[in-house]
Design a protein around this motif. Structure first.
Motif, PDB file in Angstrom:
ATOM      1  N   GLY A  76      -9.069  31.241 -57.426  1.00  0.00           N
ATOM      2  CA  GLY A  76     -10.324  30.529 -56.977  1.00  0.00           C
ATOM      3  C   GLY A  76     -11.167  31.122 -55.992  1.00  0.00           C
ATOM      4  N   TRP A  77     -10.853  30.758 -54.783  1.00  0.00           N
ATOM      5  CA  TRP A  77     -11.642  31.069 -53.789  1.00  0.00           C
ATOM      6  C   TRP A  77     -10.931  31.892 -52.627  1.00  0.00           C
ATOM      7  N   SER A  78      -9.634  32.289 -52.933  1.00  0.00           N
ATOM      8  CA  SER A  78      -8.649  32.873 -52.197  1.00  0.00           C
ATOM      9  C   SER A  78      -9.083  34.554 -51.711  1.00  0.00           C
ATOM     10  N   HIS A  79      -9.814  35.183 -52.939  1.00  0.00           N
ATOM     11  CA  HIS A  79     -10.431  36.482 -52.465  1.00  0.00           C
ATOM     12  C   HIS A  79     -11.595  36.469 -51.609  1.00  0.00           C
ATOM     13  N   ILE A  80     -12.104  35.251 -51.411  1.00  0.00           N
ATOM     14  CA  ILE A  80     -13.293  35.316 -50.546  1.00  0.00           C
ATOM     15  C   ILE A  80     -13.315  34.129 -49.248  1.00  0.00           C
ATOM     16  N   ALA A  81     -11.986  33.716 -49.342  1.00  0.00           N
ATOM     17  CA  ALA A  81     -11.940  32.699 -48.125  1.00  0.00           C
ATOM     18  C   ALA A  81     -12.235  32.861 -46.634  1.00  0.00           C
ATOM     19  N   HIS A  82     -11.581  34.236 -46.191  1.00  0.00           N
ATOM     20  CA  HIS A  82     -12.165  34.747 -45.205  1.00  0.00           C
ATOM     21  C   HIS A  82     -13.719  34.641 -44.894  1.00  0.00           C
ATOM     22  N   HIS A  83     -14.379  35.399 -45.850  1.00  0.00           N
ATOM     23  CA  HIS A  83     -15.834  35.423 -45.691  1.00  0.00           C
ATOM     24  C   HIS A  83     -16.477  34.030 -45.654  1.00  0.00           C
ATOM     25  N   VAL A  84     -15.870  32.828 -46.415  1.00  0.00           N
ATOM     26  CA  VAL A  84     -16.555  31.839 -46.318  1.00  0.00           C
ATOM     27  C   VAL A  84     -16.400  31.186 -45.001  1.00  0.00           C
ATOM     28  N   GLY A  85     -15.207  31.149 -44.537  1.00  0.00           N
ATOM     29  CA  GLY A  85     -14.716  30.709 -43.005  1.00  0.00           C
ATOM     30  C   GLY A  85     -15.635  31.635 -41.991  1.00  0.00           C
ATOM     31  N   CYS A  86     -15.844  32.871 -41.977  1.00  0.00           N
ATOM     32  CA  CYS A  86     -16.891  33.422 -41.041  1.00  0.00           C
ATOM     33  C   CYS A  86     -18.161  32.893 -41.054  1.00  0.00           C
ATOM     34  N   MET A  87     -18.739  32.584 -42.436  1.00  0.00           N
ATOM     35  CA  MET A  87     -19.903  31.928 -42.846  1.00  0.00           C
ATOM     36  C   MET A  87     -19.982  30.756 -42.010  1.00  0.00           C
TER      37      MET A  87
END
Length: 112
Positions: A2-13
C-alpha cells in the motif's frame, strides 16, 4: 504494501502543511521551514536565517535554501551574514526553471 513505499513522503508533506497552517494561524509574515536533514543538505548556517529574511527580495513568495552550486536562474545580489564564530556570504538568484533535486529541505516563505 500500500502506502509503505511513500509513507515518508506523505509524513513530510503533512509536516509542511502543518507549518503553513501555523504560519497563517499565528499571523507570521515570514517563516523558515526545515526538514530534519536540512543541516546536511543545505550549506546555510542557522545564524543566517534572520539575515535572509531581512535581505529578502520585495516580491518573493518562497526562497529555497540550497547548497553550493544547486541554483538556477539569474543572479540578483549577495549579502554578508555575521555569525558568532565566522561570517558567511550568501547569494540570491531568481529561480526560473526546474532543478534535478527533489524535496523542500529548507525554505523561507512569506505570508501573502
Amino acid at each position: 504494501e500500500g502506502w509503505s513505499h511513500i509513507a515518508h513522503h506523505v509524513g513530510c508533506m503533512y509536516g509542511h502543511m502543518y507549518q503553513w497552517q501555523r504560519t497563517w494561524d499565528e499571523d507570521w509574515n515570514d517563516a523558515v521551514v526545515l526538514e530534519s536533514d536540512a543541516p546536511w543538505s543545505i550549506s546555510i548556517p542557522a545564524f543566517s536565517f534572520q539575515d535572509i529574511i531581512t535581505h529578502q527580495p520585495s516580491d518573493y513568495d518562497i526562497m529555497f535554501l540550497t547548497h553550493g552550486g544547486a541554483y538556477t536562474g539569474n543572479y540578483m545580489y549577495s549579502f554578508d551574514s555575521h555569525g558568532p564564530e565566522y561570517d558567511s556570504r550568501l547569494h540570491v538568484y531568481r529561480w526560473n526553471q526546474m532543478q534535478g533535486a527533489a524535496g523542500l529541505q529548507g525554505y523561507v516563505m512569506q505570508r501573502r
